[in-house]
Each structure stands twice: as structure tokens, then as C-alpha cells.
Design a protein around this motif. Structure first.
Motif, PDB file in Angstrom:
ATOM      1  N   ALA A  95      29.809  10.302  -5.467  1.00  0.00           N
ATOM      2  CA  ALA A  95      30.002   9.632  -4.496  1.00  0.00           C
ATOM      3  C   ALA A  95      31.421   9.169  -4.105  1.00  0.00           C
ATOM      4  CB  ALA A  95      28.921   8.698  -4.368  1.00  0.00           C
ATOM      5  N   GLY A  96      32.300   9.307  -5.221  1.00  0.00           N
ATOM      6  CA  GLY A  96      33.407   8.688  -5.156  1.00  0.00           C
ATOM      7  C   GLY A  96      33.611   7.298  -5.563  1.00  0.00           C
ATOM      8  N   ARG A  97      32.653   6.797  -6.090  1.00  0.00           N
ATOM      9  CA  ARG A  97      32.681   5.419  -6.480  1.00  0.00           C
ATOM     10  C   ARG A  97      33.271   5.024  -7.774  1.00  0.00           C
ATOM     11  NH1 ARG A  97      27.534   5.479  -3.361  1.00  0.00           N
ATOM     12  NH2 ARG A  97      28.253   4.656  -1.543  1.00  0.00           N
ATOM     13  N   ILE A  98      33.517   6.069  -8.607  1.00  0.00           N
ATOM     14  CA  ILE A  98      34.081   5.903  -9.816  1.00  0.00           C
ATOM     15  C   ILE A  98      34.776   6.896 -10.349  1.00  0.00           C
ATOM     16  CG2 ILE A  98      32.337   4.278 -10.941  1.00  0.00           C
ATOM     17  CD1 ILE A  98      31.173   6.563 -12.409  1.00  0.00           C
ATOM     18  N   GLU A  99      35.906   7.027 -11.128  1.00  0.00           N
ATOM     19  CA  GLU A  99      36.341   8.189 -11.575  1.00  0.00           C
ATOM     20  C   GLU A  99      36.425   7.999 -13.069  1.00  0.00           C
ATOM     21  OE1 GLU A  99      40.055   8.508  -8.402  1.00  0.00           O
ATOM     22  OE2 GLU A  99      40.299   7.320 -10.210  1.00  0.00           O
ATOM     23  N   SER A 100      36.289   9.268 -13.664  1.00  0.00           N
ATOM     24  CA  SER A 100      36.299   9.416 -15.356  1.00  0.00           C
ATOM     25  C   SER A 100      37.461  10.064 -15.704  1.00  0.00           C
ATOM     26  CB  SER A 100      34.726   9.948 -15.741  1.00  0.00           C
ATOM     27  OG  SER A 100      33.963   9.091 -15.123  1.00  0.00           O
ATOM     28  N   GLU A 101      37.698   9.693 -17.053  1.00  0.00           N
ATOM     29  CA  GLU A 101      38.590  10.667 -17.817  1.00  0.00           C
ATOM     30  C   GLU A 101      38.190  10.578 -19.417  1.00  0.00           C
ATOM     31  OE1 GLU A 101      42.536   9.490 -16.763  1.00  0.00           O
ATOM     32  OE2 GLU A 101      42.412   7.695 -18.018  1.00  0.00           O
ATOM     33  N   TRP A 102      38.714  11.606 -19.892  1.00  0.00           N
ATOM     34  CA  TRP A 102      38.239  11.306 -21.583  1.00  0.00           C
ATOM     35  C   TRP A 102      39.417  10.642 -22.267  1.00  0.00           C
ATOM     36  CZ3 TRP A 102      33.857  13.236 -23.381  1.00  0.00           C
ATOM     37  CH2 TRP A 102      32.994  14.137 -22.566  1.00  0.00           C
ATOM     38  N   GLY A 103      38.839   9.876 -23.357  1.00  0.00           N
ATOM     39  CA  GLY A 103      39.466   8.977 -23.832  1.00  0.00           C
ATOM     40  C   GLY A 103      38.980   8.983 -25.554  1.00  0.00           C
ATOM     41  N   MET A 104      39.622   8.211 -26.300  1.00  0.00           N
ATOM     42  CA  MET A 104      39.252   7.912 -27.581  1.00  0.00           C
ATOM     43  C   MET A 104      38.279   6.369 -27.637  1.00  0.00           C
ATOM     44  SD  MET A 104      39.482  10.779 -29.288  1.00  0.00           S
ATOM     45  CE  MET A 104      39.609  10.476 -30.941  1.00  0.00           C
TER      46      MET A 104
END
Length: 112
Positions: free
Chosen positions: A61-70
Motif C-alpha cells: 500500500a506504500g505506507r512503509i518501505e523496507s530494506e535489508w540490514g544487520m
């Protein structure tokens, strides 16, 4: 959400809890669940089977964005953060929640 001696949640409340948690900064899924549990004094426990589909729905829905991290434990995890659209949705949902709480408080009062 676990219902064993915990408060059941109305549909849509999980999204509000997730967005509210992400208001404090990016977090990975397990951390979001832990934050909700901690802030509710262990009354609310979000099960992975509810949390991760909600995160996917919020992402679509475009309410959050995600990316990989440690993580702090050096494990790879997907960190989510609020988008502008998510912040607007959070404000809208908080207003709706306050209205709901007020109505429930009125309904719970004995009639005079």
C-alpha cells in the motif's frame, strides 16, 4: 495476535500498532513485535503469522518501505520505515481510534 489471556484486537488495529511503532524509527519485524509487546506491558503479543502479512500489506500500500540490514546480533533482517503516505495514514487511523474509544466509553457508561 495471541488470545491467551490477552486482549483481542479489532481488525485494522494491527496496522495502527505497526505504523505507530515505526514512528519511532526503522525496525525489523521481530523488533516491531517486541516493541508492541513491551509497550503494552505484555498484554498484546503479535504472532509472526499476523505480523508479516500485515507488513507485506502495508508495503504494497506504500505506507512503509523496507530494506535489508544487520541486527545487533549480526543477523540479516528486513528493516521497515514509515513513508510520507504511512505518516498520513497513521494520523488518520489515530483520529479514527480516538473516536472509537470515545464512543465505546459512552456506550459503557450506565444509562441515567
Amino acid at each position: 495476535m495471541s488470545t491467551h489471556s490477552r486482549s483481542p484486537l479489532l481488525q485494522g488495529t494491527l496496522d495502527l500498532l505497526i505504523l505507530r511503532t515505526l514512528q519511532w524509527g526503522p525496525q525489523h519485524g521481530h523488533g516491531i513485535g517486541q516493541a508492541i509487546r513491551t509497550r503494552s506491558d505484555d498484554l498484546l503479543q503479535v504472532e509472526h503469522g499476523s505480523l508479516y502479512p500485515a507488513l507485506h500489506r502495508l508495503r504494497r500500500a506504500g505506507r512503509i518501505e523496507s530494506e535489508w540490514g544487520m541486527t545487533e546480533n549480526k543477523q540479516r533482517a528486513k528493516y521497515s520505515r514509515l513513508t510520507v503516505k504511512g505518516k498520513k495514514q497513521l494520523a488518520h487511523e489515530e483520529t479514527r481510534w480516538r473516536m472509537f474509544v470515545n464512543v465505546m466509553a459512552r456506550m459503557a457508561r450506565p444509562q441515567e
